[in-house]
Write a protein that holds these residues in place. Structure first.
Motif, short mmCIF file in Angstrom:
data_model
loop_
_atom_site.label_atom_id
_atom_site.label_comp_id
_atom_site.label_asym_id
_atom_site.label_seq_id
_atom_site.Cartn_x
_atom_site.Cartn_y
_atom_site.Cartn_z
N LEU A 229 -4.02 -10.57 -2.11
CA LEU A 229 -4.75 -10.38 -3.36
C LEU A 229 -5.58 -9.11 -3.33
CD1 LEU A 229 -5.91 -14.04 -4.12
CD2 LEU A 229 -4.11 -12.74 -5.27
N LYS A 230 -6.20 -8.85 -2.18
CA LYS A 230 -6.97 -7.61 -2.04
C LYS A 230 -6.05 -6.40 -2.06
CE LYS A 230 -10.40 -5.29 0.88
NZ LYS A 230 -11.22 -5.38 2.12
N GLY A 231 -4.88 -6.52 -1.43
CA GLY A 231 -3.95 -5.40 -1.33
C GLY A 231 -3.44 -4.94 -2.68
N ILE A 232 -3.36 -5.86 -3.66
CA ILE A 232 -2.91 -5.47 -5.00
C ILE A 232 -4.09 -5.32 -5.96
CG2 ILE A 232 -0.63 -6.50 -4.74
CD1 ILE A 232 -1.64 -8.87 -6.42
N GLY A 233 -5.32 -5.40 -5.44
CA GLY A 233 -6.50 -5.23 -6.28
C GLY A 233 -6.78 -6.41 -7.17
N ALA A 234 -6.24 -7.59 -6.84
CA ALA A 234 -6.31 -8.74 -7.73
C ALA A 234 -7.25 -9.84 -7.24
CB ALA A 234 -4.91 -9.33 -7.93
N HIS A 235 -8.23 -9.50 -6.41
CA HIS A 235 -9.20 -10.50 -6.03
C HIS A 235 -10.12 -10.79 -7.20
CE1 HIS A 235 -10.42 -6.46 -4.92
NE2 HIS A 235 -11.67 -6.81 -5.13
N ASN A 236 -11.04 -11.74 -7.04
CA ASN A 236 -11.86 -12.22 -8.14
C ASN A 236 -12.68 -11.10 -8.78
OD1 ASN A 236 -13.32 -13.89 -9.87
ND2 ASN A 236 -14.86 -14.31 -8.32
N LEU A 237 -12.49 -10.92 -10.11
CA LEU A 237 -13.19 -9.86 -10.83
C LEU A 237 -13.89 -10.40 -12.08
CD1 LEU A 237 -10.38 -7.18 -10.51
CD2 LEU A 237 -12.55 -7.19 -9.27
#
Length: 305
Positions: A229-237
């Motif tokens: 998730l971090k690698g694609i920039g998709a962690h909690n925002l």
């Protein structure tokens, strides 16, 4: 819906841009699901008659679909748009290439044009493109209706919108693992397929087609889920996310709750509800002149393709 009723879905746009900028050079290695969804979307174009002169990849990321779209529609100008400048730099590099082929693309104007912008406020002229392609981008919008209105505005009459997004059951295992840990939002929220379909009609699109499928990734441990998730920039925002680090005790509780979800193969599942949709901007019929001299312009919807 009002802003108050949508608060759980609201994301921080500045954080989104920063997150995807930071992930630009790790994105391709981690974006297995994103490529799979884009490929499945592209297969749907096989059944649609379209010869665009200009096409927009709205939320292009690192430009995975740039070359396939150009190969399919060789005479069309491609515009790649993304919120994150670093993503666009990677996308541009995929088109430039070297040698005679790269030189030919630059001289012939076939190289894609990269534009930094927000799909909720597109920096494009009205009725300027024939195809809007948007794969796994709408889920980052605070108001998908605004994006649909912008897509409708920039499409020419008779133009096609094709998109994918994520539905409410996405990351359901991760959401269950964080349940009850504290009062913060830890997992992004996603909008239901039927709400997106209704929004298409409200924004002027005709003959919308919607469907959904569940895809699952599997991991050896929770850290693998979080790293992807971090690698694609998709962690909690989301706006309600925790700003600091989670305590050790709380994190151990998250791990324990996720561990209960191991499947028969001993792996941890991570589910994605993928929503697909396409719709047309109606074509204008010739104006009818009434007895009093006024004109009435009718719009003819495209057939349900």
């Amino acid at each position: 819906m009002s802003q108050a009723s949508n608060e759980s879905f609201y994301t921080d746009k500045a954080a989104i841009r920063a997150s995807f900028d930071a992930a630009a050079h790790s994105y391709d290695a981690a974006a297995v699901l994103q490529r799979e969804v884009a490929d499945r979307m592209a297969e749907r174009l096989d059944y649609i008659k379209l010869q665009p002169q200009a096409m927009l990849d709205a939320g292009c990321g690192t430009g995975y679909m740039g070359k396939p779209l150009q190969a399919r529609y060789g005479n069309a100008q491609l515009i790649e748009l993304d919120l994150a400048p670093a993503m666009l730099q990677v996308a541009r590099g995929k088109h430039e290439g070297g040698g005679l082929k790269g030189l030919f693309n630059r001289l012939s104007g076939r190289r894609a044009v990269q534009v930094c912008g927000d799909i909720e406020a597109l920096p494009l002229a009205s009725a300027s493109v024939d195809l809007v392609w948007s794969s796994l981008t709408l889920q980052w919008c605070n108001t998908p209706d605004a994006a649909f209105r912008e897509f409708h505005r920039v499409l020419k009459p008779g133009g096609l919108l094709m998109f994918s997004s994520l539905g409410p059951d996405t990351l359901k295992e991760l959401r269950a693992a964080f349940a009850g840990v504290d009062g913060y939002s830890h997992v992004n929220q996603f909008i239901d397929m039927h709400d997106l379909g209704d929004a298409l009609g409200h924004c002027g699109f005709s003959t919308p087609v919607m469907d959904m499928e569940m895809l699952a990734m599997t991991y050896a441990d929770v850290r693998g889920v979080m790293d992807d998730l971090k690698g694609i920039g998709a962690h909690n925002l989301t706006h309600g996310r925790r700003q600091g680090m989670m305590g050790k005790t709380a994190w151990q509780r998250v791990l324990a709750q996720y561990e209960r979800l191991r499947n028969a193969d001993g792996l941890l599942p991570c589910s994605y509800e993928v929503v697909y949709g396409h719709a047309w901007k109606p074509e204008a019929r010739p104006a009818k002149v009434l007895a009093d001299g006024s004109q009435v312009i009718e719009f003819r919807p495209r057939p349900n393709t």
